[in-house]
Design an enzyme around this catalytic site. Structure first.
Site, PDB file in Angstrom:
ATOM      1  N   ASP A 116     -15.679  66.155  33.188  1.00  0.00           N
ATOM      2  CA  ASP A 116     -16.049  66.445  34.919  1.00  0.00           C
ATOM      3  C   ASP A 116     -15.044  67.408  35.247  1.00  0.00           C
ATOM      4  O   ASP A 116     -14.310  67.385  36.263  1.00  0.00           O
ATOM      5  CB  ASP A 116     -15.757  65.193  35.620  1.00  0.00           C
ATOM      6  CG  ASP A 116     -16.033  65.299  37.086  1.00  0.00           C
ATOM      7  OD1 ASP A 116     -16.871  66.039  37.403  1.00  0.00           O
ATOM      8  OD2 ASP A 116     -15.454  64.635  37.892  1.00  0.00           O
ATOM      9  N   PHE A 121      -9.613  67.799  44.553  1.00  0.00           N
ATOM     10  CA  PHE A 121      -9.854  66.756  43.347  1.00  0.00           C
ATOM     11  C   PHE A 121      -9.938  67.549  42.189  1.00  0.00           C
ATOM     12  O   PHE A 121     -10.449  68.556  42.067  1.00  0.00           O
ATOM     13  CB  PHE A 121     -11.252  66.000  43.621  1.00  0.00           C
ATOM     14  CG  PHE A 121     -11.207  64.763  44.735  1.00  0.00           C
ATOM     15  CD1 PHE A 121     -10.512  63.854  44.823  1.00  0.00           C
ATOM     16  CD2 PHE A 121     -12.069  65.231  45.855  1.00  0.00           C
ATOM     17  CE1 PHE A 121     -10.471  62.850  45.846  1.00  0.00           C
ATOM     18  CE2 PHE A 121     -12.105  64.305  46.877  1.00  0.00           C
ATOM     19  CZ  PHE A 121     -11.204  63.239  46.720  1.00  0.00           C
TER      20      PHE A 121
END
Length: 152
Positions: free
Chosen positions: A110, A128
């Site tokens: 990810d 993030f």
């Protein structure tokens, strides 16, 4: 942890409710369903139950959700700001068990690359993700070779 730090959080229930809803829909639709970014013990259990019930469901987790806990965020280090967020030690243990028993089918980084300057912002304003794509694999290669964390 977010409450302790005085920051807005992303509760485990947000992930779990979406997975539960999707599995319920899939019982009617019957399509293939892949769950990304598993991070909670209950999410692992939902997927395990779906597989046990014959649903065509697969799931993945990221290396950092198998090795790091929300305690890593205690010092406001934005390098540990993930989405979904890092969870408790019990969640990490459940995710590892999910990998071991096949509930979690694969690992995925990810990876969301960011400039160092972006990650140097205050915790709630920093994006993030991890700075470099090599970090997750370095993060996972050494611990998996540790007999105490064996997935075999």
């Amino acid at each position: 942890m977010s409450t302790v730090l005085g920051l807005p959080g992303i509760p485990a229930e947000a992930e779990q409710l979406m997975i539960g809803r999707d599995l319920m829909l899939n019982r009617t639709i019957g399509c293939r369903y892949h769950v990304q970014h598993i991070s909670t013990a209950y999410s692992v259990e939902l997927i395990r139950a779906g597989k046990r019930d014959g649903l065509n469901v697969t799931a993945e987790a990221s290396p950092h959700h198998l090795l790091l806990t929300d305690e890593s965020c205690r010092h406001y280090d934005t390098n540990y700001k993930m989405n979904p967020p890092l969870r408790t030690a019990a969640d990490v243990k459940a995710c590892i068990e999910g990998v071991k028993d096949g509930t979690i089918d694969c690992l995925a980084t990810d990876h969301a690359p960011h400039l160092r300057e972006e990650k140097e912002l205050e915790f709630q304003y920093a994006p993030f993700g991890i700075l470099r794509s090599s970090v997750p694999w370095r993060c996972i290669s050494k611990p998996w070779s540790n007999p105490g964390i064996s997935i075999g």
